[in-house]
Design an enzyme around this catalytic site. Structure first.
Site, PDB file in Angstrom:
ATOM      1  CE  LYS A 176       4.848   9.578  -0.543  1.00  0.00           C
ATOM      2  NZ  LYS A 176       4.516   8.143  -0.661  1.00  0.00           N
ATOM      3  CE  LYS A 179       8.205   0.365   1.108  1.00  0.00           C
ATOM      4  NZ  LYS A 179       8.220   1.775   1.372  1.00  0.00           N
ATOM      5  CE  LYS A 233       8.978   3.086  -4.939  1.00  0.00           C
ATOM      6  NZ  LYS A 233       7.543   3.034  -4.992  1.00  0.00           N
TER       7      LYS A 233
HETATM    8  N1  AQP Z   1       9.690   6.627  -8.310  1.00  0.00           N
HETATM    9  C1  AQP Z   1       8.457   6.535  -8.754  1.00  0.00           C
HETATM   10  N2  AQP Z   1       8.202   6.557 -10.085  1.00  0.00           N
HETATM   11  C2  AQP Z   1       6.934   6.480 -10.555  1.00  0.00           C
HETATM   12  N3  AQP Z   1       5.848   6.371  -9.757  1.00  0.00           N
HETATM   13  C3  AQP Z   1       6.054   6.345  -8.420  1.00  0.00           C
HETATM   14  N4  AQP Z   1       5.212   6.241  -7.371  1.00  0.00           N
HETATM   15  C4  AQP Z   1       5.926   6.256  -6.233  1.00  0.00           C
HETATM   16  N5  AQP Z   1       7.238   6.373  -6.501  1.00  0.00           N
HETATM   17  C5  AQP Z   1       7.357   6.425  -7.844  1.00  0.00           C
HETATM   18  C6  AQP Z   1       3.763   6.141  -7.496  1.00  0.00           C
HETATM   19  O1  AQP Z   1       3.205   7.071  -6.573  1.00  0.00           O
HETATM   20  C7  AQP Z   1       1.962   6.551  -6.118  1.00  0.00           C
HETATM   21  C8  AQP Z   1       1.852   6.755  -4.643  1.00  0.00           C
HETATM   22  O2  AQP Z   1       2.843   6.027  -4.011  1.00  0.00           O
HETATM   23  P1  AQP Z   1       2.721   5.673  -2.484  1.00  0.00           P
HETATM   24  O3  AQP Z   1       2.725   6.904  -1.686  1.00  0.00           O
HETATM   25  O4  AQP Z   1       1.561   4.808  -2.243  1.00  0.00           O
HETATM   26  O5  AQP Z   1       3.913   4.781  -2.108  1.00  0.00           O
HETATM   27  P2  AQP Z   1       5.185   4.347  -2.803  1.00  0.00           P
HETATM   28  O6  AQP Z   1       4.978   3.798  -4.165  1.00  0.00           O
HETATM   29  O7  AQP Z   1       5.847   3.410  -1.853  1.00  0.00           O
HETATM   30  O8  AQP Z   1       5.924   5.750  -2.887  1.00  0.00           O
HETATM   31  P3  AQP Z   1       7.277   6.142  -2.259  1.00  0.00           P
HETATM   32  O9  AQP Z   1       7.544   7.537  -2.607  1.00  0.00           O
HETATM   33  O10 AQP Z   1       8.328   5.138  -2.607  1.00  0.00           O
HETATM   34  O11 AQP Z   1       6.970   6.111  -0.697  1.00  0.00           O
HETATM   35  P4  AQP Z   1       7.633   5.285   0.465  1.00  0.00           P
HETATM   36  O12 AQP Z   1       9.089   5.695   0.490  1.00  0.00           O
HETATM   37  O13 AQP Z   1       6.912   5.725   1.695  1.00  0.00           O
HETATM   38  O14 AQP Z   1       7.455   3.828   0.189  1.00  0.00           O
HETATM   39  C9  AQP Z   1       1.885   5.085  -6.542  1.00  0.00           C
HETATM   40  O15 AQP Z   1       0.928   4.948  -7.580  1.00  0.00           O
HETATM   41  C10 AQP Z   1       3.252   4.777  -7.038  1.00  0.00           C
HETATM   42  O16 AQP Z   1       3.225   3.873  -8.120  1.00  0.00           O
END
Ligand code: AQP
Length: 326
Positions: free
Chosen positions: A195, A112, A192
């Site tokens: 969002k 990050k 990965k």
């Molecule tokens: N690419 C992914 N593959 C599998 N699982 C995923 N998760 C997120 N991306 C993937 C799972 O979604 C849950 C919620 O995630 P989060 O909203 O807490 O944050 P994150 O993991 O940081 O998701 P993003 O989409 O990558 O958001 P941003 O861009 O805001 O950081 C978690 O259980 C995660 O494992």
């Protein structure tokens, strides 16, 4: 009494098929077996740049998406993190027992930091402490996480051990409930699906938009021409087929790619149809919820009441143990 499960999702953007396969689908599958608490973790989402008016909308949209995806409010608790201030209170207390060096070696923090060079705020560093607080507050037995969050859960267990050894038994060490899916890669095929990286297919994406995004998604770079054979095992489109397609279709695209009997476009068309078939009932449910926002607000208020009661009881115990009750 069923064991308690806690998990959260950030309202940091549009929920995508990675969130669904990696988290939400697993949550739906355990909802009958555990006492589940699912949280829209809005205080986590403010650690990166955001617009307040958008956040406001996304909090509600995230809650609706969970319900539309099958998280049945009659079977579990759904609430918004900031409505239960004990989360940040416990975070402050756990701050005081966490070595900075433990936070600095977290993989997500390192990632990050690179993604947010103009805004490396303290919240990015202490994010795992807030996550540990979310989990420990509810005396959680198990946490379903994608492998991207496994390090943070290990950190949470360490926090529980550290606090307990200093102040006496208070917190449980939560187990990991790993779902069947691993990390879903983004359409760029590199990192990965996220969002914030705009490399996703949204869970509520319309049929035409699913195709628009898939059409240009990265495949095996060795397949420059239609007649070049490919390697499905290094192709992100094939890994998405594993999540959305039948065994028969998997066999078909695997062989077709290796022998160049089918091209990437045909392979993607099958995937686009299967993704759309999976998400179209969810889209319908979402539209229904869009017409019934009051119901979603009621669900969140019920969740807030339940969680305030549970979190309040834990914090009374914590305040007593650390010596601030006089
Ligand atoms: N690419 C992914 N593959 C599998 N699982 C995923 N998760 C997120 N991306 C993937 C799972 O979604 C849950 C919620 O995630 P989060 O909203 O807490 O944050 P994150 O993991 O940081 O998701 P993003 O989409 O990558 O958001 P941003 O861009 O805001 O950081 C978690 O259980 C995660 O494992």
């Amino acid at each position: 009494m069923a064991e308690r499960v806690f998990s959260g999702i950030q309202p940091s953007g549009v929920i995508h098929i990675g969130n669904y396969i990696g988290a939400i689908k697993n949550w739906v599958s355990i909802i009958d077996s555990y006492d589940c608490i699912f949280c829209v973790v809005d205080y986590h989402a403010i650690t990166v740049g955001y617009t307040p008016s958008e956040l406001r909308e996304r909090i509600l949209e995230t809650a609706k998406t969970l319900i539309a995806s099958g998280i049945d409010p009659d079977k579990c608790t759904i609430f918004v993190q900031s409505r239960v201030p004990e989360h940040t209170e416990l975070t402050w207390i756990l701050n005081a027992v966490t070595p900075v060096s433990d936070l600095e070696r977290m993989t997500q923090y390192k990632d990050k930091k690179l993604q947010n060079m103009d805004n490396i705020n303290t919240g990015l560093l202490t994010y795992p402490i807030l996550m540990a607080s979310d989990i420990l507050l509810y005396k959680t037995n198990a946490v379903p996480v994608g492998d991207d969050q496994a390090q943070h859960l290990e950190f949470t267990r360490e926090m529980a051990r550290r606090f307990n050894s200093r102040f006496g038994d208070t917190f449980l060490e939560p187990k990991t409930l790993l779902g069947e899916a691993t990390r879903i890669k983004g359409l760029d095929g590199n990192t990965k699906m996220s969002k914030s990286l705009n490399n996703y297919i949204a869970l509520m994406e319309e049929k035409e938009d699913i195709w628009k995004k898939l059409k240009v998604a990265v495949t095996d770079p060795a397949r420059k021409r239609r007649t070049d054979p490919g390697n499905p095992y290094i192709c992100n489109i094939f890994s998405l087929h594993r999540m959305f397609s039948s065994e028969e279709e998997l066999g078909f695209v695997e062989k077709g790619c290796k022998t160049a009997e089918i091209g990437c476009i045909e392979c993607k068309q099958i995937l686009a149809k299967n993704i759309n078939d999976t998400v179209s009932p969810l889209r319908d449910k979402m539209r229904e919820l869009d017409r019934n926002t009051d119901y979603v607000m009621d669900v969140l208020e019920e969740g807030r009441k339940t969680c305030s009661r549970l979190a309040g009881a834990t914090m009374e115990e914590v305040r007593e143990k650390i010596g601030v009750i006089y």
